[in-house]
Design a protein around this motif. Structure first.
Motif, PDB file in Angstrom:
ATOM      1  N   PRO A  76       0.703  -1.172  -0.191  1.00 23.06           N
ATOM      2  CA  PRO A  76      -0.026   0.081   0.070  1.00 23.06           C
ATOM      3  C   PRO A  76       0.945   1.391   0.072  1.00 23.06           C
ATOM      4  CG  PRO A  76      -0.752  -1.653   1.525  1.00 23.06           C
ATOM      5  CD  PRO A  76       0.524  -2.188   1.082  1.00 23.06           C
ATOM      6  N   SER A  77       0.377   2.339  -0.736  1.00 23.76           N
ATOM      7  CA  SER A  77       1.157   3.375  -0.787  1.00 23.76           C
ATOM      8  C   SER A  77       0.403   4.515  -1.302  1.00 23.76           C
ATOM      9  CB  SER A  77       2.268   3.417  -1.825  1.00 23.76           C
ATOM     10  OG  SER A  77       3.234   4.350  -2.094  1.00 23.76           O
ATOM     11  N   HIS A  78       0.775   5.790  -1.604  1.00 19.43           N
ATOM     12  CA  HIS A  78       0.182   7.029  -1.694  1.00 19.43           C
ATOM     13  C   HIS A  78       0.927   7.916  -2.928  1.00 19.43           C
ATOM     14  CE1 HIS A  78      -1.646   6.385   2.311  1.00 19.43           C
ATOM     15  NE2 HIS A  78      -0.311   6.266   2.640  1.00 19.43           N
ATOM     16  N   GLU A 206       3.128  10.514   6.398  1.00 22.79           N
ATOM     17  CA  GLU A 206       3.558  11.791   6.970  1.00 22.79           C
ATOM     18  C   GLU A 206       3.543  13.050   5.912  1.00 22.79           C
ATOM     19  OE1 GLU A 206       4.933   8.508   9.618  1.00 22.79           O
ATOM     20  OE2 GLU A 206       5.293   9.138   7.287  1.00 22.79           O
ATOM     21  N   PHE A 207       3.674  12.540   4.646  1.00 24.80           N
ATOM     22  CA  PHE A 207       3.815  13.646   3.583  1.00 24.80           C
ATOM     23  C   PHE A 207       2.337  14.042   3.291  1.00 24.80           C
ATOM     24  CE2 PHE A 207       4.355  15.405  -0.704  1.00 24.80           C
ATOM     25  CZ  PHE A 207       5.328  16.457  -0.519  1.00 24.80           C
ATOM     26  N   VAL A 208       1.597  12.971   3.202  1.00 27.19           N
ATOM     27  CA  VAL A 208       0.313  13.100   2.695  1.00 27.19           C
ATOM     28  C   VAL A 208      -0.547  13.994   3.797  1.00 27.19           C
ATOM     29  CG1 VAL A 208      -1.952  11.985   2.601  1.00 27.19           C
ATOM     30  CG2 VAL A 208       0.238  11.069   1.398  1.00 27.19           C
ATOM     31  N   ALA A 209      -0.329  13.680   5.296  1.00 28.99           N
ATOM     32  CA  ALA A 209      -0.758  14.319   6.195  1.00 28.99           C
ATOM     33  C   ALA A 209      -0.373  15.908   6.111  1.00 28.99           C
ATOM     34  CB  ALA A 209      -0.377  13.843   7.417  1.00 28.99           C
ATOM     35  N   TYR A 210       1.068  16.029   5.783  1.00 34.96           N
ATOM     36  CA  TYR A 210       1.428  17.673   5.532  1.00 34.96           C
ATOM     37  C   TYR A 210       0.745  18.101   4.340  1.00 34.96           C
ATOM     38  CZ  TYR A 210       4.396  21.116   4.677  1.00 34.96           C
ATOM     39  OH  TYR A 210       5.076  22.639   4.270  1.00 34.96           O
ATOM     40  N   ILE A 211       0.495  17.454   3.483  1.00 31.49           N
ATOM     41  CA  ILE A 211      -0.451  18.045   2.143  1.00 31.49           C
ATOM     42  C   ILE A 211      -1.705  18.473   2.673  1.00 31.49           C
ATOM     43  CG2 ILE A 211      -0.899  17.797  -0.195  1.00 31.49           C
ATOM     44  CD1 ILE A 211       2.032  18.179   0.405  1.00 31.49           C
ATOM     45  N   GLU A 212      -2.179  17.459   3.279  1.00 37.38           N
ATOM     46  CA  GLU A 212      -3.848  17.644   3.539  1.00 37.38           C
ATOM     47  C   GLU A 212      -3.726  18.870   4.425  1.00 37.38           C
ATOM     48  OE1 GLU A 212      -5.002  13.835   4.739  1.00 37.38           O
ATOM     49  OE2 GLU A 212      -5.265  13.183   2.886  1.00 37.38           O
ATOM     50  N   GLU A 213      -2.763  19.004   5.650  1.00 34.42           N
ATOM     51  CA  GLU A 213      -2.886  20.028   6.633  1.00 34.42           C
ATOM     52  C   GLU A 213      -2.766  21.374   5.767  1.00 34.42           C
ATOM     53  OE1 GLU A 213       0.244  19.303   9.241  1.00 34.42           O
ATOM     54  OE2 GLU A 213      -0.977  17.410  10.143  1.00 34.42           O
ATOM     55  N   ARG A 214      -1.979  21.538   4.850  1.00 32.90           N
ATOM     56  CA  ARG A 214      -1.653  22.888   4.034  1.00 32.90           C
ATOM     57  C   ARG A 214      -2.972  23.296   3.108  1.00 32.90           C
ATOM     58  NH1 ARG A 214       3.281  24.529   3.739  1.00 32.90           N
ATOM     59  NH2 ARG A 214       2.623  26.299   2.710  1.00 32.90           N
ATOM     60  N   GLY A 215      -3.893  22.108   2.680  1.00 30.80           N
ATOM     61  CA  GLY A 215      -4.937  22.453   2.022  1.00 30.80           C
ATOM     62  C   GLY A 215      -4.576  23.221   1.011  1.00 30.80           C
ATOM     63  N   GLN A 217      -4.504  24.028  -3.210  1.00 29.21           N
ATOM     64  CA  GLN A 217      -5.447  24.094  -4.042  1.00 29.21           C
ATOM     65  C   GLN A 217      -5.329  22.926  -5.097  1.00 29.21           C
ATOM     66  OE1 GLN A 217      -5.825  27.752  -6.233  1.00 29.21           O
ATOM     67  NE2 GLN A 217      -7.552  27.201  -7.142  1.00 29.21           N
ATOM     68  N   SER A 218      -6.406  22.255  -5.323  1.00 32.89           N
ATOM     69  CA  SER A 218      -6.447  21.052  -6.523  1.00 32.89           C
ATOM     70  C   SER A 218      -5.458  20.010  -6.084  1.00 32.89           C
ATOM     71  CB  SER A 218      -6.380  21.655  -7.943  1.00 32.89           C
ATOM     72  OG  SER A 218      -7.142  22.700  -8.015  1.00 32.89           O
ATOM     73  N   VAL A 219      -5.096  19.734  -4.947  1.00 32.13           N
ATOM     74  CA  VAL A 219      -3.875  18.681  -4.694  1.00 32.13           C
ATOM     75  C   VAL A 219      -4.583  17.820  -3.857  1.00 32.13           C
ATOM     76  CG1 VAL A 219      -1.657  18.075  -3.973  1.00 32.13           C
ATOM     77  CG2 VAL A 219      -2.041  20.343  -5.148  1.00 32.13           C
ATOM     78  N   PHE A 220      -4.526  16.514  -4.172  1.00 32.57           N
ATOM     79  CA  PHE A 220      -5.253  15.542  -3.278  1.00 32.57           C
ATOM     80  C   PHE A 220      -4.163  14.104  -3.372  1.00 32.57           C
ATOM     81  CE2 PHE A 220      -6.922  15.138  -7.640  1.00 32.57           C
ATOM     82  CZ  PHE A 220      -6.789  13.629  -7.722  1.00 32.57           C
ATOM     83  N   SER A 221      -4.507  13.278  -2.469  1.00 34.68           N
ATOM     84  CA  SER A 221      -3.772  11.993  -2.173  1.00 34.68           C
ATOM     85  C   SER A 221      -4.618  10.907  -2.802  1.00 34.68           C
ATOM     86  CB  SER A 221      -3.434  11.853  -0.889  1.00 34.68           C
ATOM     87  OG  SER A 221      -4.518  11.569   0.001  1.00 34.68           O
ATOM     88  N   GLU A 222      -3.820  10.022  -3.337  1.00 33.64           N
ATOM     89  CA  GLU A 222      -4.631   8.863  -3.901  1.00 33.64           C
ATOM     90  C   GLU A 222      -3.803   7.623  -3.303  1.00 33.64           C
ATOM     91  OE1 GLU A 222      -5.547   7.618  -8.360  1.00 33.64           O
ATOM     92  OE2 GLU A 222      -3.184   7.466  -7.717  1.00 33.64           O
ATOM     93  N   ASN A 223      -4.689   6.778  -2.854  1.00 33.66           N
ATOM     94  CA  ASN A 223      -4.431   5.370  -2.235  1.00 33.66           C
ATOM     95  C   ASN A 223      -4.072   4.445  -3.247  1.00 33.66           C
ATOM     96  OD1 ASN A 223      -4.823   6.208   0.319  1.00 33.66           O
ATOM     97  ND2 ASN A 223      -6.417   5.437   0.350  1.00 33.66           N
ATOM     98  N   THR A 224      -2.876   3.959  -3.422  1.00 31.75           N
ATOM     99  CA  THR A 224      -2.362   2.831  -4.454  1.00 31.75           C
ATOM    100  C   THR A 224      -1.645   1.973  -3.865  1.00 31.75           C
ATOM    101  OG1 THR A 224      -1.425   2.966  -6.758  1.00 31.75           O
ATOM    102  CG2 THR A 224      -0.699   4.369  -5.072  1.00 31.75           C
TER     103      THR A 224
END
Length: 708
Positions: A76-78, A206-215, A217-224
């Motif tokens: 599992p990755s992001h 951790e990087f995904v969480a950081y990105i989500e905290e910063r909000g 624009q138009s950036v999102f994470s995808e589970n893969t």
């Protein structure tokens, strides 16, 4: 007095008011529910809701060897994704977010996707090592915007800076970074077949969480899932995965369900051949966002279904032993040639003939299952992406699976085919003698004289010998003689008879293997005429001892030896042993059952050939005696020396099976420029050593004189 308001007028007024109120309420509802207000305090900005359907990655099935050893799995990755249609507007915030996202990735030492073909530092210029894909994208971009393709890189950057509304307070180096991402996003809108923009793959939680905290624009994470390979062995057999291309999308339309354009699919080997088992089915979710990328809701509409697990027929331990044996013997021969350079006719040192490649295949001769298939040179599947450019410029072609795609002249290993054709069609038996003078001159009036190898080295023939002795010493004269006597009345008839017999052993035809394979080529009269312009008596003779236009794969040669070893049954080859569900519950989805392609019914003839192959291993004059006369297991074998036009050094061929009294395994070895079968047969011995678990080690013999 006339009334001012009649009932009909009241009705009309009431209807008008009702219609007005309805429109007002609908508009209010639309603004508040379907198109919400969004603001950051006193100022509110009206935005529309954007709905998109996303795929949810499914877990790819694992790959195991025949003993359950894990070869490949999914972790599992992001991925960090950027929605291209969300930032197509030239907003200042979009550029700020992109730059901040890039710096966040750099700070976390994360590689991100930027294929924009302009250097990142001054003086700016188009990259010199632009790939074909980069070139095609750039040309499409120029054409779409009507830009002169001869534009300079600095002028192009200036145009893009204005095009993407990048403020001139932003430094040029930072502007180049923003342009790289904006270009990646826009080109996906211009060329719609390009997969979605993955800004960065396989990032940490951790990087995904950081990105989500910063909000952003138009950036999102995808589970893969990231494919992980747990061995460096068998890369040509296991294969690898990658993003699906447009051409592959058309191929995979045959699946029960349509794969998304960004699907990861098998590109080679088992990963490609068993895609229908391994892939699983992606899920789907509906995401609603505002125009600035703010996620409003996420709803899963279909859960992903994981792929099944595939068990291959290979034995990882034997595979490693095969690869080590092949590599070590080739390196030994190469080292000897480098240390002992030869002189030309003028007394000058010649460049050593270095072996460019080889292959070895081992089979379970009672089922047709491939136990190992090694190719040299090879590649490291765990570092494939880093090594990609180097591998594709290597003239030795390490990505070629020589075991099933290489075509090789069989040399004297073909003589068992001629032996069966003779036993069937001539009045000869086990003890019928032929007197070998070493020089076959029946067609001398046609300037056709052929020789035994012993005549070329000693000036004499083998003398009187029978078919078993002929196989033991690899007597060319014997097989010239019997091939020349085959029935039919013409060279074409004799040539067809040899080709038909070869096919009964699986030579020159597809093996039934699930992987794409080279079917090889038979030296039929039609084939020889097409290549050489004619077919004559000499073609029968050269075919009889394994030359002419015969070209076979090592897998075919191994199956040929297996068919002799098991008494005459030709099995379809298989690399797939079984397939089990992802949850390991219930019965298997597939279990390999041996498939018989042909049965040679004359067991008495096969037994004579087996006797000759055993004598080749343990007889006093056997061509394989140096490696197998004192071996712990009795082996049936045949060496081969393949002569190629225009090549100073011959290929080395060796086929064998063991144990002779209860055969279990068949092996074929092919080494380009190996010299002779006798020089490469130690590879088979090392494989047999491992298979029979002696626990000992075997040192390869020094490269020396060729044995016929």
């Amino acid at each position: 007095m006339q009334k001012m308001y009649t009932p009909s007028r009241f009705a009309m007024i009431f209807a008008g008011v009702a219609l007005f109120l309805s429109l007002y309420l609908y508009a209010l509802y639309s603004l508040q529910v379907d198109q919400p207000w969004r603001g950051d305090g006193e100022e509110q900005v009206h935005t529309r809701v954007i709905r998109r359907t996303e795929t949810i990655a499914s877990a790819r099935g694992n790959i195991y060897d025949r003993n359950g050893v894990l070869l490949a799995s999914g972790r599992p990755s992001h991925n960090i994704m950027i929605e291209w249609n969300m930032v197509r507007a030239n907003s200042v915030r979009a550029n700020e977010d992109i730059l901040n996202l890039i710096y966040a990735a750099m700070d976390a030492d994360i590689q991100y996707t930027d294929t924009f073909p302009v250097t990142r530092g001054a003086p700016f210029d188009f990259v010199t090592n632009m790939t074909a894909t980069q070139r095609n994208r750039l040309d499409t971009y120029f054409e779409f915007h009507g830009i002169d393709p001869d534009i300079s890189a600095p002028d192009f950057l200036s145009w893009l800076r204005n095009h993407y509304n990048i403020d001139y307070t932003v430094g040029i180096l930072d502007a180049r970074l923003i342009i790289g991402v904006r270009y990646e996003l826009e080109i996906r809108g211009i060329i719609w077949t390009i997969t979605p923009y993955i800004f960065a793959s396989d990032v940490s939680a951790e990087f995904v969480a950081y990105i989500e905290e910063r909000g952003f624009q138009s950036v999102f994470s995808e589970n893969t899932f990231v494919r992980e390979y747990h061995t460096t062995a068998a890369p040509h057999i296991i294969g690898y995965v990658g993003p699906m291309t447009a051409d592959e999308f058309e191929i995979f339309r045959e699946y029960p369900w349509e794969l998304p354009m960004n699907a990861i699919v098998g590109k080679m080997g088992a990963e490609r051949a068993f895609e229908n088992y391994l892939h699983g089915r992606e899920g789907e979710r509906v995401v609603q966002t505002s125009a600035d990328g703010t996620i409003l809701s996420v709803e899963t509409t279909r859960e992903p279904e994981p792929g099944a697990h595939v068990h291959l027929t290979i034995d990882l331990g034997l595979q490693i032993a095969s690869e080590n044996a092949l590599r070590s013997q080739i390196e030994t021969i190469n080292a000897f040639r480098i240390a002992n350079p030869q002189l030309d006719d003028y007394g000058e040192l010649m460049d050593p003939e270095i072996i460019p490649g080889g292959a070895v295949v081992a089979l379970d001769l009672n089922t047709g299952e491939i136990l190992s298939a090694a190719t040299y040179p090879t590649f490291n599947i765990t570092t494939l992406s880093q090594d990609w450019a180097m591998l594709h410029t290597d003239l030795r072609n390490p990505m070629l699976n020589r075991a099933i795609h290489g075509q090789f002249i069989p040399g004297s290993s073909f003589k068992m085919v001629t032996a069966l054709a003779a036993l069937r069609n001539l009045d000869i038996g086990r003890w019928t003698p032929v007197n070998c003078t070493g020089r076959y001159a029946r067609w001398e009036e046609l300037d056709l004289v052929l020789h035994c190898a012993v005549f070329l080295t000693r000036g004499v023939g083998h003398g009187t010998l029978d078919i078993v002795q002929a196989l033991e010493v690899s007597c060319n004269y014997f097989f010239f003689t019997v091939a020349d006597r085959l029935p039919g009345g013409s060279a074409e008839a004799r040539g067809d008879l040899l080709a038909e017999t070869a096919m009964e052993f699986g030579l020159g035809i597809e093996t039934g293997l699930q992987l794409p394979e080279n079917p090889g080529r038979l030296a039929t009269p039609d084939t020889v005429r097409e290549i050489r312009g004619g077919y004559f008596a000499g073609d029968v003779l050269t075919t009889a001892f394994g030359q002419n236009e015969n070209r076979f794969t090592p897998a075919q040669l191994a199956n040929y030896a297996a068919t002799i070893g098991n008494g005459g049954t030709l099995y379809a080859l298989s690399i797939l042993r079984r397939v089990v569900p992802s949850d390991f519950e219930g019965g298997p989805l597939f279990v390999h059952e041996p498939q018989i392609l042909n049965v040679i019914s004359e067991t008495e003839y096969i037994e004579i050939i087996q006797e000759g192959m055993v004598r080749a291993s343990i007889g006093g004059l056997g061509t394989a005696r140096d490696s197998f006369r004192d071996f712990h297991t009795v082996v049936g074998s045949k060496t081969g020396t393949a002569q190629l036009e225009g090549r100073a050094v011959n290929d080395g061929i060796f086929v064998a099976y063991a144990p002779a009294d209860n055969p279990q395994i068949a092996v074929a070895v092919v080494v380009e420029k190996g010299g002779s079968g006798a020089q490469v047969m130690d590879i088979a011995r090392m494989i047999f050593d491992h298979f029979f678990a002696t626990g000992g080690t075997f040192q390869v013999t020094p490269y020396g004189q060729m044995i016929p």
